[in-house]
Design an enzyme around this catalytic site. Structure first.
Site, PDB file in Angstrom:
ATOM      1  N   HIS A  40      44.493 -71.316  67.538  1.00 26.97           N
ATOM      2  CA  HIS A  40      44.095 -70.596  68.626  1.00 26.97           C
ATOM      3  C   HIS A  40      42.909 -69.363  68.504  1.00 26.97           C
ATOM      4  CE1 HIS A  40      44.352 -68.299  72.194  1.00 26.97           C
ATOM      5  NE2 HIS A  40      45.016 -66.975  71.598  1.00 26.97           N
ATOM      6  N   HIS A  64      42.424 -61.103  67.361  1.00 21.53           N
ATOM      7  CA  HIS A  64      42.998 -60.369  68.596  1.00 21.53           C
ATOM      8  C   HIS A  64      44.452 -60.591  68.692  1.00 21.53           C
ATOM      9  CE1 HIS A  64      42.917 -64.630  70.408  1.00 21.53           C
ATOM     10  NE2 HIS A  64      43.860 -63.982  71.133  1.00 21.53           N
ATOM     11  N   GLU A  68      49.593 -57.732  67.856  1.00 19.86           N
ATOM     12  CA  GLU A  68      50.667 -57.840  68.494  1.00 19.86           C
ATOM     13  C   GLU A  68      51.936 -58.711  67.833  1.00 19.86           C
ATOM     14  OE1 GLU A  68      49.652 -58.978  72.468  1.00 19.86           O
ATOM     15  OE2 GLU A  68      51.552 -58.740  73.486  1.00 19.86           O
ATOM     16  N   ASP A  69      51.407 -59.782  67.131  1.00 24.26           N
ATOM     17  CA  ASP A  69      52.086 -60.769  66.660  1.00 24.26           C
ATOM     18  C   ASP A  69      52.440 -60.758  65.113  1.00 24.26           C
ATOM     19  OD1 ASP A  69      52.242 -61.645  69.062  1.00 24.26           O
ATOM     20  OD2 ASP A  69      50.791 -63.322  68.976  1.00 24.26           O
ATOM     21  N   ASP A 136      40.035 -65.808  75.414  1.00 29.51           N
ATOM     22  CA  ASP A 136      41.648 -65.884  75.168  1.00 29.51           C
ATOM     23  C   ASP A 136      42.232 -66.799  76.184  1.00 29.51           C
ATOM     24  OD1 ASP A 136      44.267 -65.623  73.891  1.00 29.51           O
ATOM     25  OD2 ASP A 136      44.570 -64.031  75.481  1.00 29.51           O
ATOM     26  N   ASP A 256      27.333 -78.197 101.340  1.00 30.22           N
ATOM     27  CA  ASP A 256      26.898 -78.282  99.755  1.00 30.22           C
ATOM     28  C   ASP A 256      27.905 -78.724  98.704  1.00 30.22           C
ATOM     29  OD1 ASP A 256      28.994 -76.493 100.043  1.00 30.22           O
ATOM     30  OD2 ASP A 256      28.067 -74.796  98.703  1.00 30.22           O
TER      31      ASP A 256
HETATM   32 MN    MN Z   1      45.609 -65.062  72.193  1.00 28.63          MN
END
Ligand code: MN
Length: 498
Positions: A40, A64, A68-69, A136, A256
């Site tokens: 990811h 990123h 958090e993880d 993300d 359109d």
């Molecule tokens: Mn992510």
């Protein structure tokens, strides 16, 4: 024009190191798809590279999800990759905490149920945080099928409501279309299929006559020696869905579904091409839009016209330069690519003045975010108005475009030009005619401010001002205390230093 961002032959040493660090940190973690988690962040890295983002942003993209993880800390990141990367990773982490309702951001963010607003304030510091977040989100949507159906709907809905409009605000057209169509498929699968089939059918039935039109245009433009590229563009499923809702589901009112896009070298050629098209086909009344002279709120520029062809087909044309095209597709990311160095330097100094003026709302957001963090009072209703209200574009007598929120008055315009001009206003001419300071400015007005050296700012002007920007400048000129400088928690007024 931006080159086609080929995959770099090799990653820089810093990027390689970031991949190492992230791979180790996420070791043993799996995505819902069953793949190792690192797939990811690496996909996010690729997306950011395709958008032409700078190295710090790419590194922050790789890292990123680590705060958090994983057990990696912000300090680790700061030591190894520097302040700027740490700042970006922190921003992306905070953004997701806003969404899951964690406390962190509530310490300075007043309670508001408006998630969109919370999100905007949270990312007010550095718009690159938002760009990482969008990358993300894009990858998560591309792999959304791995999630359970109720989660799918939730993520898809949030994307339609928050992230796709944000991509649009940044004029990232390609991203907006992909986010919206991917999400719509999950939110309303039946309708998605229905409209997709409709578009395909329409496309097939029109292809022959479009080919003919292309040939006619090619001949005519060659004759005028205008260099160009022409291609068909098919409307996205979601925007067709929205447009049909606006037109009582009457498909015959949508002109359109297919448009022909002509890309030329410069602005003169845009208008010449428009002339050529109108000499070949009959333009429909009221359907000529000059977004070159009057760009859309997000900075989009193009000429649009709808014509009736010889075999009675209704076709929309979009004419623009390569630069406008680039900006329409990549938006803010394209500006980063052009201004990378300048912007990066300015970020370090805490300034973003090199953003295109049509993205001034970002500037405003940044200021507000800073005030909130310092515990100062902010009128969220007003902020929302400024962020989301439609802008108008007005002109100086010399033809410079100034964007102001709808409802702006002549003094707002004057103070936007310069406080020296604002402080000395004696009158205003709108479209060549004398007018008064209470007159609301309208889209396209030419505004001429009359000044006199002897004029001084008047407190009665406070009623003739709409924007906080001008109000702040006038209050300063009048030496009035700035009411928003007071910390929210303090009841008592501190003595003011003058
Ligand atoms: Mn992510």
């Amino acid at each position: 024009m931006i080159p086609n961002h080929p995959q770099k032959a090799e990653d820089s040493a810093r990027i390689k190191r970031a991949i190492e660090v992230a791979t180790k940190a996420h070791e043993g973690q799996l995505r819902k798809t069953g793949e190792p988690y690192i797939v990811h962040p690496l996909a996010v890295k690729r997306i950011l590279e395709e958008w032409g983002m700078d190295e710090d942003t790419i590194i922050a993209g790789i890292l990123h999800d680590t705060i958090e993880d994983t057990s990696l800390t912000l300090d680790n990141i700061r030591k190894e990759f520097g302040e700027s990367v740490a700042f970006l990773v922190d921003g992306v982490t905070k953004l997701s905490t806003v969404r899951t309702g964690m406390r962190d951001i509530d310490t300075y963010l007043p309670a508001t149920k408006d998630n969109f607003l919370r999100l905007m304030i949270a990312l007010g510091d550095d718009i690159r945080v938002l760009i990482i977040k969008l990358a993300d989100r894009l990858h998560n949507l591309r792999t959304l099928s791995a999630l359970p159906p109720d989660k799918q709907k939730k993520v898809a809905k949030e994307t339609l409501e928050v992230f796709a409009p944000l991509a649009d605000r940044l004029n990232m057209g390609l991203l907006r279309v992909e986010l919206a169509d991917l999400s719509f498929k999950y939110v309303n699968p039946r309708r998605y299929e229905e409209l997709k089939n409709l578009i395909d059918k329409y496309n097939k039935s029109a292809s022959k006559s479009l080919k003919k039109i292309e040939d006619e245009i090619t001949k005519a433009l060659n004759k005028e020696k205008i260099e160009f590229k022409i291609s068909g563009r098919v409307k996205s499923v979601y925007s067709l869905h929205k447009k049909l809702a606006k037109h009582n589901q009457n498909i015959n009112e949508i002109y359109d579904i297919i448009a022909l896009r002509i890309i030329v070298n410069d602005i003169t050629d845009c208008y010449l091409t428009l002339g050529v098209i109108h000499s070949l086909y009959t333009p429909m009344g009221g359907r000529i839009k000059d977004y070159i002279a009057m760009p859309k709120q997000n900075g989009y520029q193009s000429l649009h016209t709808t014509v009736i062809t010889k075999d009675k087909r209704i076709v929309e044309f979009q004419i623009r330069t390569k630069e406008m095209h680039e900006y329409a597709e990549r938006g803010l990311a394209a500006s980063f690519y052009y201004n990378e160095q300048k912007l990066t330097d300015n970020y370090k100094k805490g300034k973003i003045e090199h953003l295109p003026t049509n993205l001034l709302w970002i500037n405003e957001l940044q200021t507000t975010a800073a005030r909130l963090r310092e515990g100062k009072k902010v009128d969220l209703k007003k902020l929302k108005l400024n962020l989301f209200a439609d802008k108008i574009f007005v002109y100086t007598p010399k033809g410079d475009i100034i964007d102001l929120p709808k409802g702006a008055l002549p003094l707002d315009f004057a103070y936007r030009l310069h406080s020296e001009i604002g402080d000395h206003v004696v009158g205003v001419k709108i479209n060549g005619k004398m007018s008064n300071l209470n007159k609301k400015l309208e889209q396209g007005d030419v505004v001429e401010i009359l000044t006199s050296k002897n004029q001084t700012p008047k407190s009665s002007w406070l009623d003739k001002i709409f924007t906080p920007h001008a109000r702040g400048k006038l209050r300063r000129a009048l030496k009035l205390p700035d009411p928003s400088n007071e910390p929210e928690s303090k009841k008592k007024r501190k003595p003011r230093k003058v």
